[in-house]
Design a protein around this motif. Sequence first.
Motif, PDB file in Angstrom:
ATOM      1  N   UNK A 145       0.881  -1.011  -0.120  1.00 35.78           N
ATOM      2  CA  UNK A 145       0.124  -0.394   0.249  1.00 35.78           C
ATOM      3  C   UNK A 145       0.660   1.339  -0.227  1.00 35.78           C
ATOM      4  N   UNK A 146       2.017   1.296   0.457  1.00 31.29           N
ATOM      5  CA  UNK A 146       3.080   2.239   0.338  1.00 31.29           C
ATOM      6  C   UNK A 146       3.364   2.382  -0.970  1.00 31.29           C
ATOM      7  N   UNK A 147       3.216   1.631  -2.331  1.00 31.67           N
ATOM      8  CA  UNK A 147       4.005   2.043  -3.334  1.00 31.67           C
ATOM      9  C   UNK A 147       2.278   2.724  -3.997  1.00 31.67           C
ATOM     10  N   UNK A 148       3.135   3.444  -5.153  1.00 31.00           N
ATOM     11  CA  UNK A 148       2.482   3.928  -6.550  1.00 31.00           C
ATOM     12  C   UNK A 148       1.460   2.962  -7.432  1.00 31.00           C
ATOM     13  N   UNK A 149       0.758   3.019  -7.987  1.00 35.94           N
ATOM     14  CA  UNK A 149       0.134   1.549  -9.274  1.00 35.94           C
ATOM     15  C   UNK A 149       1.035   1.643 -10.319  1.00 35.94           C
ATOM     16  N   UNK A 150       2.148   2.015 -10.486  1.00 33.57           N
ATOM     17  CA  UNK A 150       3.333   1.788 -11.073  1.00 33.57           C
ATOM     18  C   UNK A 150       3.885   0.695 -10.735  1.00 33.57           C
ATOM     19  N   UNK A 151       3.888   1.356  -9.317  1.00 33.08           N
ATOM     20  CA  UNK A 151       5.313  -0.114  -8.383  1.00 33.08           C
ATOM     21  C   UNK A 151       4.611  -0.956  -8.098  1.00 33.08           C
ATOM     22  N   UNK A 152       3.546  -1.143  -8.233  1.00 36.85           N
ATOM     23  CA  UNK A 152       2.567  -1.926  -7.481  1.00 36.85           C
ATOM     24  C   UNK A 152       2.224  -3.119  -8.798  1.00 36.85           C
ATOM     25  N   UNK A 153       2.284  -2.580  -9.765  1.00 36.42           N
ATOM     26  CA  UNK A 153       2.141  -3.386 -11.358  1.00 36.42           C
ATOM     27  C   UNK A 153       4.030  -4.099 -11.188  1.00 36.42           C
ATOM     28  N   UNK A 154       4.474  -3.407 -10.312  1.00 34.62           N
ATOM     29  CA  UNK A 154       5.742  -4.535 -10.330  1.00 34.62           C
ATOM     30  C   UNK A 154       5.960  -5.651  -9.307  1.00 34.62           C
ATOM     31  N   UNK A 155       5.298  -5.266  -8.439  1.00 36.74           N
ATOM     32  CA  UNK A 155       5.407  -6.568  -7.463  1.00 36.74           C
ATOM     33  C   UNK A 155       4.426  -7.522  -7.652  1.00 36.74           C
ATOM     34  N   UNK A 156       3.283  -7.095  -9.029  1.00 35.32           N
ATOM     35  CA  UNK A 156       2.870  -8.250  -9.515  1.00 35.32           C
ATOM     36  C   UNK A 156       3.510  -8.483 -10.736  1.00 35.32           C
ATOM     37  N   UNK A 157       4.203  -7.727 -11.556  1.00 36.04           N
ATOM     38  CA  UNK A 157       5.024  -8.840 -12.177  1.00 36.04           C
ATOM     39  C   UNK A 157       6.320  -9.811 -11.672  1.00 36.04           C
ATOM     40  N   UNK A 158       5.970  -9.410 -10.425  1.00 40.89           N
ATOM     41  CA  UNK A 158       7.541 -10.332  -9.542  1.00 40.89           C
ATOM     42  C   UNK A 158       6.445 -11.186  -9.134  1.00 40.89           C
ATOM     43  N   UNK A 159       4.983 -11.485  -8.895  1.00 37.63           N
ATOM     44  CA  UNK A 159       4.582 -12.530  -8.180  1.00 37.63           C
ATOM     45  C   UNK A 159       4.591 -13.137  -9.430  1.00 37.63           C
ATOM     46  N   UNK A 160       4.168 -13.153 -10.606  1.00 36.69           N
ATOM     47  CA  UNK A 160       3.952 -13.974 -11.563  1.00 36.69           C
ATOM     48  C   UNK A 160       5.485 -14.757 -11.995  1.00 36.69           C
ATOM     49  N   UNK A 161       6.658 -13.988 -12.208  1.00 40.91           N
ATOM     50  CA  UNK A 161       7.694 -15.316 -12.266  1.00 40.91           C
ATOM     51  C   UNK A 161       7.693 -15.612 -11.394  1.00 40.91           C
ATOM     52  N   UNK A 162       7.622 -15.659 -10.270  1.00 41.80           N
ATOM     53  CA  UNK A 162       8.236 -15.890  -9.509  1.00 41.80           C
ATOM     54  C   UNK A 162       7.415 -17.563  -9.333  1.00 41.80           C
ATOM     55  N   UNK A 163       6.483 -17.308  -9.930  1.00 39.59           N
ATOM     56  CA  UNK A 163       5.182 -18.140  -9.881  1.00 39.59           C
ATOM     57  C   UNK A 163       5.696 -19.694 -11.283  1.00 39.59           C
ATOM     58  N   UNK A 164       6.606 -19.215 -12.024  1.00 41.38           N
ATOM     59  CA  UNK A 164       6.392 -20.059 -12.994  1.00 41.38           C
ATOM     60  C   UNK A 164       5.450 -20.367 -13.519  1.00 41.38           C
ATOM     61  N   UNK A 165       4.398 -19.649 -13.874  1.00 41.64           N
ATOM     62  CA  UNK A 165       3.745 -20.578 -14.766  1.00 41.64           C
ATOM     63  C   UNK A 165       3.891 -21.690 -16.097  1.00 41.64           C
ATOM     64  N   UNK A 166       3.724 -22.442 -16.591  1.00 40.90           N
ATOM     65  CA  UNK A 166       3.613 -23.150 -17.449  1.00 40.90           C
ATOM     66  C   UNK A 166       3.689 -22.245 -18.466  1.00 40.90           C
ATOM     67  N   UNK A 167       2.589 -21.545 -18.864  1.00 39.64           N
ATOM     68  CA  UNK A 167       2.610 -21.190 -20.175  1.00 39.64           C
ATOM     69  C   UNK A 167       2.396 -19.185 -20.097  1.00 39.64           C
ATOM     70  N   UNK A 168       3.510 -18.260 -19.882  1.00 36.12           N
ATOM     71  CA  UNK A 168       3.094 -17.071 -19.139  1.00 36.12           C
ATOM     72  C   UNK A 168       3.028 -16.165 -20.237  1.00 36.12           C
TER      73      UNK A 168
END
Length: 623
Positions: A145-168
């Motif tokens: 919540x401390x971060x702006x929308x753009x930085x939260x999008x980075x968090x979301x990107x980090x999350x999907x990279x970390x989860x390593x789906x079969x199709x990204x």
Amino acid sequence: MLRIDDISYSIAGRPLFEHASASIPDGHKVGLVGPNGAGKTTLFRLIRGELGLDGGAITLPPRARIGGVAQEAPGTATSVLDTVLAADGERAGLMAEAESATDPARIAEIQTRLADIDAWSAEARAATILRGLGFSTQDQARPTADYSGGWRMRVALAGVLFSQPDLLLLDEPTNYLDLEGALWLESYLARYPHTVIVISHDRDLLNRAVGHILHLEDRRLVLYSGGYDTFARTRAEKRALQAAEARKQEARRAHLQSFVDRFRAKASKAVQAQARIKMLARMEPITAPEEAKFHRFGFPQPDQLSPPIVALDGVTVGYEGRAVLRRLNLRIDQDDRIALLGRNGQGKSTLSKLLAGRLEPMEGRIARSGKLRIGYFAQHQVDELDLDETPIAHVRRLRPDEPPARLRARLAGFGLMEAQAETRVGQLSGGQKARLSLLLATIDAPHLLILDEPTNHLDIESREALTEALNDYTGAVVLVSHDMHLLNLVADRLWLVDQGGVSPWQGDLDDYRKMLLAGDEKPETRPAAGLDGKPGAKPAARRPARDKLLELRAEARRAEERVEKLAAMLEKLDTIMSDPATYDDAQKAETWGRKHAEASEAMLRAESLWMEALEQLEKAERA
């Protein structure tokens, strides 16, 4: 393997896909490209099953996991690191179950599965991804919540990279990243162990991170091998061949039709005429490819000012009494093309705002040319457009006395045609909003144009148009961008913003890229500001002689280029001043005379600076 078999899909009666097919083997890295509005994001939604097909089928391997970044990332009280860890649902579920499980057999199953998915190294892997996307160790502990929308999008990107789906599936992932984050992502995707499809207009990412290009055009899909440059070359050759075949067929049709028209009525030639009519009917039409709609940017050109147009002397700047950059000694001339490099948070945007006059110095002095006009474009300005007003209303506010036809011409010069001119800004695409913001930033023909991430939301064709416009522009340019292709083609000077100072980067962009990817933080690998803060001002004993020579040669070259530009300008002014018609209007004659005097004075100074640079270079070469 991802199979797209003969799919069709329409929105409100408009077909986006008609009998489109493609097959993407497991592990392939694919860039999805195509014109804006062609349906790239819709294809992602179809693959995820969020939309129903009108016809055909999309199939994936059983139990294949699909991952992507949502359009918005919420802010919560959960820390950045824990948010990323929670993105791997299986690991999070197993860890929670391990806390309460009592059945020995189930506990054993949980521990075995946790070991299989390498759950115990998860925190380190998540932290590595977050560091690559610009989050320090301290940043990772803060709530999202401390971060702006753009930085939260980075968090979301980090999350999907970390989860390593079969199709990204990634849709414009670099839009919220700086140069360092974009380079890190490019390297990460190239090593990603599963299938990746990325929608991107970042040419370097499409050349380095993917091995295939999936092209969406005319409601069909075509898969090309190689990166974007290979695709562009192959497609251009294909289009040229198609155009040549269409011309040949048209000539053949004309020849056959001519025979039919001449001899259809003659009994002796009737059989041959009928045969040619049948040949014409059987001939499968070859359609010449349509020329792509390509809108150039029409930057108004400024008049010339004497160098330097901006000079900083011992300037310190920051926010609320806290200094970000200290003891800056910088100079900008009107022919400069400067790219600002530096890791996130080092002060690139702060320097941009200082140069643009949006921030006042805490110490030191800034000297600006008295007639200097500055244009400033930043990412947030696109979001600050009035969504309820039309583009023409935005331009009318700045040019209230201009007739509507002139206002529309200005908009057309930035690719905003009749239909977009009267459309509410809120209904425009991101690229159209960016074009409008660029128009507003350059409308006064600024002598200094400062661009902070101007390519976000611009497609590849628009980026090429922006590159051409900047190279044709006769004002100075200061550029912050994660688009390495743009920087390579536009910038001829590189400034490193680092550790509270600004200094010239002695290598090229490839050297900078290698340093970032190597994670090199050693001071000796990067230019440091001197004790007086002046770019490149290091003690002579510590500065390598080769670096000094390179700097002096570059300065001599820039000085020579200034003289050449001023000579060309004086030649044009001499032609105007020698034309008797110039003196028909006394006011115009006075204006041209003043410009000629200013250019002559600037030439004397430029020649003096050139001679001084050559003398210093000669001394250094003899030493």
